[in-house]
Write a protein that holds these residues in place. Structure first.
Motif, mmCIF file in Angstrom:
data_model
loop_
_atom_site.group_PDB
_atom_site.id
_atom_site.type_symbol
_atom_site.label_atom_id
_atom_site.label_comp_id
_atom_site.label_asym_id
_atom_site.label_seq_id
_atom_site.Cartn_x
_atom_site.Cartn_y
_atom_site.Cartn_z
ATOM 1 N N GLN A 1 -3.207 5.670 3.229
ATOM 2 C CA GLN A 1 -2.379 6.237 4.290
ATOM 3 C C GLN A 1 -1.521 5.150 4.941
ATOM 4 N N SER B 1 1.202 4.001 2.503
ATOM 5 C CA SER B 1 2.259 5.018 2.457
ATOM 6 C C SER B 1 3.139 4.934 3.698
ATOM 7 N N GLN C 1 -0.154 12.880 -0.159
ATOM 8 C CA GLN C 1 0.158 11.444 -0.186
ATOM 9 C C GLN C 1 -0.085 10.925 -1.597
#
Length: 114
Positions: A59, A62, A80
């Motif tokens: 996360q 990203s 994602q």
């Protein structure tokens, strides 16, 4: 391996700079761009950044890519990138980071060499 005129450049490179470059390479920095970085402080910053990304969640990786407008592969139906794309994200972030830390002159030379 040293080729052509690289012997003189390598011999004149301070040992700490060579050591930091090797550590950066161990974390995934690649290419001639790294060889253009001469400053210890910049190399240390690149190294700390690479270490932080190695520990980061998918996360966070990203999010960093999005902040830097780096394209991220997201499979259809996924929210994602997949864990298998982790190295790809880190590689893209490392490349952008090194370009960001280069002088304008070195960046132009790097672009001409690609």
């Amino acid at each position: 391996s040293v080729v052509n005129g690289d012997l003189g450049a390598r011999a004149s490179t301070p040992p700490r700079v060579r050591e930091l470059r090797e550590e950066c390479e161990n974390y995934g920095y690649r290419g001639s761009a790294l060889q253009r970085v001469q400053d210890e402080a910049t190399l240390e910053r690149l190294l700390r950044t690479a270490q932080r990304w190695e520990e980061a969640s998918m996360q966070e990786l990203s999010r960093q890519c999005a902040l830097r407008r780096i394209p991220v592969p997201i499979p259809t139906g996924a929210q994602q990138p997949l864990e298998r794309d982790r190295n790809k994200l880190i590689s893209r972030l490392l490349q952008e980071e090194i370009w960001t830390n280069m002088s304008e002159q070195d960046l132009q030379a790097e672009c001409c060499s690609l």
